[in-house]
Design an enzyme around this catalytic site. Structure first.
Site, PDB file in Angstrom:
ATOM      1  CB  THR A 162      -1.121   0.111   1.171  1.00 48.00           C
ATOM      2  OG1 THR A 162      -1.674  -0.969   1.204  1.00 48.00           O
ATOM      3  CG2 THR A 162      -1.714   1.360   1.162  1.00 48.00           C
ATOM      4  CG  ASP A 190      -3.592  -1.331  -2.504  1.00 47.00           C
ATOM      5  OD1 ASP A 190      -4.488  -2.322  -3.034  1.00 47.00           O
ATOM      6  OD2 ASP A 190      -3.041  -1.406  -1.215  1.00 47.00           O
TER       7      ASP A 190
HETATM    8  C1  GP9 Z   1      -2.808  -0.694   6.514  1.00 51.18           C
HETATM    9  C2  GP9 Z   1      -3.057  -0.921   5.025  1.00 51.18           C
HETATM   10  C3  GP9 Z   1      -2.608  -2.106   4.424  1.00 51.18           C
HETATM   11  O1  GP9 Z   1      -2.985   0.577   7.061  1.00 51.18           O
HETATM   12  O2  GP9 Z   1      -2.999   0.190   4.286  1.00 51.18           O
HETATM   13  O3  GP9 Z   1      -1.450  -2.132   3.968  1.00 51.18           O
HETATM   14  P1  GP9 Z   1      -1.014  -3.354   3.016  1.00 51.18           P
HETATM   15  O4  GP9 Z   1      -0.671  -4.666   3.840  1.00 51.18           O
HETATM   16  O5  GP9 Z   1      -1.882  -3.660   1.759  1.00 51.18           O
HETATM   17  O6  GP9 Z   1       0.372  -2.890   2.676  1.00 51.18           O
HETATM   18 MN    MN Z   2      -2.738  -2.504   0.231  1.00 48.17          MN
END
Ligand code: GP9
Ligand code: MN
Length: 722
Positions: free
Chosen positions: A304, A480
């Protein structure tokens, strides 16, 4: 009897050493449980927590055992003890203010994002903090009353070395336990809370110190001339705006909706004859949307956070770990919120129902120039409202409105959803879609959580329309990164009309497509865009749509609408794809057939070689830029470097309300335009959680006061690294 035995043991050097180790362990655990919100769940995590102070305590305190002379030996041990206790105490105080741990840069006052401890921080001391230093007084008393006596016999070096060896062995053991509990804990460094939970506060500080030293070395050696090759590349690579698209969204609010783990294949996909995401499909198929069918996620281990970084800075994430976590606290960024604010007067906010410390967001966002960050602490995070990574999506959108409506327009607002995150678990009260039946629970439930996310976005859109925000906004929706890992794609294959037996590496690459939609109410010229692109291309595209030239910035992506747009999409592992070919682990695949080209023609081989070199150069230059923090040497025309100290996310509701008040009639927030009234009654949600806590009709400020609590989000037991 016992007392004299105790007296005797404490009066040996080794006994005294053990006493200090024990006392330090005790108070560290007390602090873990009382002061820090580490989100410890389950026996395993508790067990690791209990042992994690041991290795470093023995290691540090053990240094004094090498000293032979009595007074220096005792003094050194005691000073180490006091210093370590001070570190613990300072962290407790710092945590109260920042919900984070002190990094080496904070300790030495080099941090750009926070002041560190100031005299006023000590006002945060609580009576319970006495446990951190009362023992120091007791020990001194012990010596004064001769309950503890100095032992004049030095510890043999052999024994001291054995103790050091034990400590090092135990450290490795502890790190291994941490890695088992949370794979890639050190390489990805999701959240400092996790590091402390698994490795302890001293190991975290040690680790951070080593990393900081390494980063600083790279940075100290860097000079502005290191920018030359980067500037040469980005200038040449720049793609001029498409004049028919430039400025078509000028002055509009920008609402970015981050669809967690959402893959492109879900769009228009039917499971057992039923559309999984009917609302997002309608947006995708709408003429008011520029929808991309060949848009790829390009994230690395930072998932993310890498996506966020690419979208908002048009530089790549790192080859290892998360840029946000490892460099984001100190790096200079020239990111979307700052550019939009400085060039077009945009206010900015992020809405995310997880803790602000995850992916180091609460620090990085300041460097990006985000004015507001509404993290979990701004929402009602009672257990019923949460999924593994924070507030359920329907609640995130609904509960954000009371903040959103107070932002000055135009605003740049980003919503980061979480419900559709591995392992795709959702309360039965929220599920209204039948899972798939592939035999892999996470694949099966992926459709259920995606459907829930779709409904959440629909509710939010309905609100935008009803409240009037819609017509004056541009809504960007993107996925994402992948939701189903390569290994699980084999289970998914049959649902996609493919067979797991013929599934290839290239199929995995093709699954890296994620949605990217630019929804522009009012326009009818949208439609599906087939050009190839990825997350790196979003910022120049966005700037041009808003009528802001991107030419002066160092950006690695190019405007997706430009005739000069670069359609070579680079992945972090140096694989890449183009409209015709994809290159996976050095093998070339033909996109039209999906088959490997084992004997490429000389001209194709040369073309691929050239593209491959370009991909490599691009990634390397981006890494150099970020690792050396070179943007600090580059101030584009009219750009004021972001001062992170201007931002504090403690009371953003208070701040946006204050701005409205100061501006009075000039305030452009929706709330002000609505006659200083909330628009929350325009929000219709079927979320069952809101039935009991619904504050639609209630006075909003009192709702805010009652929901501004600290979150109780615990870490998911599953790995986010699926
Ligand atoms: C956590 C969320 C998840 O705040 O944004 O992140 P990810 O595990 O998908 O990198
Ligand atoms: Mn994510």
């Amino acid at each position: 009897m016992y007392l004299s035995k105790l007296k005797k043991s404490l009066s040996s050097r080794f006994g005294f050493f053990l006493l200090l180790v024990f006392l330090f362990w005790l108070k560290t655990i007390a602090v873990y449980l009382i002061d820090f919100q580490l989100g410890v769940t389950g026996i395993y995590q508790y067990a690791v927590l209990l042992i994690n102070p041991i290795a470093t305590t023995v290691l540090f305190f053990g240094c004094a055992l090498y000293i032979k002379r009595t007074t220096p030996a005792y003094l050194t041990l005691f000073l180490i003890y006091i210093a370590n206790s001070a570190l613990l105490l300072f962290n407790v105080i710092y945590y109260r203010e920042f919900t984070d741990f002190m990094t080496i840069n904070v300790i030495f006052g080099y941090s750009s994002v926070s002041e560190g401890l100031t005299t006023s921080s000590f006002a945060l001391l609580k009576p319970q903090d006495i446990i951190i230093f009362i023992d120091i007084i007791l020990i001194i008393l012990g010596f004064a009353t001769r309950f503890i006596k100095f032992d004049r016999h030095p510890i043999p070096t052999k024994h001291a070395a054995a103790i050091t060896s034990f400590a090092l062995f135990f450290l490795v053991f502890n790190i291994t336990l941490g890695e088992i509990g949370r794979p890639q804990l050190l390489t990805r460094a999701f959240d400092r809370n996790y590091l402390v939970k698994y490795l302890g506060i001293d190991t975290f500080t040690l680790y951070d110190g080593l990393k900081t030293a390494k980063n600083n070395q790279v940075r100290n050696e860097a000079t502005s001339s290191d920018l030359n090759s980067i500037l040469k590349f980005t200038k040449k690579h720049y793609a001029k705006a498409n004049s028919s698209m430039f400025g078509i969204a000028k002055g509009r609010n920008v609402i970015v909706i981050h669809l967690e783990s959402f893959e492109q294949f879900l769009i228009n996909f039917r499971l057992n004859g039923k559309e999984v995401t009917p609302f997002l499909n309608s947006i995708y198929n709408s003429k008011s949307t520029y929808s991309f069918s060949n848009f790829f996620n390009q994230v690395g281990q930072g998932k993310t956070s890498d996506a966020e970084n690419m979208l908002e800075t048009s530089t790549y994430g790192l080859s290892q770990g998360s840029l946000f976590s490892s460099l984001g606290t100190d790096n200079t960024f020239e990111g979307a919120p700052a550019i939009l604010n400085q060039r077009a007067g945009y206010s900015s906010a992020v809405f995310h129902g997880n803790k602000g410390s995850f992916w180091n967001r609460s620090n990085v966002y300041k460097n990006l120039g985000y004015q507001n960050f509404f993290d979990a602490s701004y929402f009602n995070t009672n257990a019923n409202n949460l999924t593994e990574y924070g507030l359920k999506d329907k609640l995130l959108f609904h509960d954000s409105v009371k903040y959103l409506e107070r932002l000055q327009q135009p605003f740049y607002a980003k919503f980061i959803t979480v419900s559709n995150h591995f392992p795709y678990e959702l309360d039965s009260q929220n599920t209204s879609f039948k899972a798939a039946d592939t035999g892999d629970t996470s694949v099966d439930n992926y459709f259920v959580t995606a459907h829930y996310l779709d409904q959440a976005v629909k509710e939010f859109f309905d609100y935008l329309k009803k409240s009037g925000l819609y017509d004056n906004s541009m809504i960007i929706i993107y996925g994402d990164h992948y939701g189903i890992s390569n290994s699980r794609n084999l289970k998914l294959a049959s649902l996609l009309g493919k067979s797991s037996s013929t599934w290839t590496d290239n199929d995995n690459l093709q699954m890296q497509r994620v949605p990217f939609m630019i929804h522009l109410p009012g326009t009818q010229n949208g439609g599906v865009q087939t050009q190839y692109g990825g997350e790196i291309d979003v910022l120049p595209t966005l700037l041009h749509l808003l009528g802001i030239s991107s030419k002066r910035y160092i950006q690695f992506g190019t405007d997706l609408f430009s005739s000069e747009h670069d359609q070579v999409v680079a992945f972090r592992n140096e694989n890449f794809t183009t409209p015709k070919y994809s290159v996976v682990n050095g093998n070339i695949y033909d996109n039209s057939t999906g088959l490997q080209i084992t004997h490429p023609s000389a001209s194709l081989a040369a073309k691929i070689k050239k593209e491959s070199a370009k991909v490599n150069t691009e990634l390397t230059l981006s890494d150099t830029l970020n690792n050396k923090n070179l943007l600090r040497f580059y101030v584009p025309k009219g750009f004021t470097p972001v001062n992170p100290k201007n931002y504090n996310y403690k009371d953003d509701f208070g701040e946006i309300s204050k701005i409205q008040k100061i501006l009075g009639k000039k305030s452009t927030s929706l709330w002000s335009k609505n006659g200083n009234k909330t628009t929350i009654s325009d929000y219709v949600s079927d979320a069952p959680e809101l039935k009991t806590t619904d504050d639609n009709a209630k006075n909003v400020s009192s709702a805010v006061a009652s929901t501004k609590n600290s979150s109780s989000i615990s870490e998911s037991s599953s790995s986010s690294g699926d």
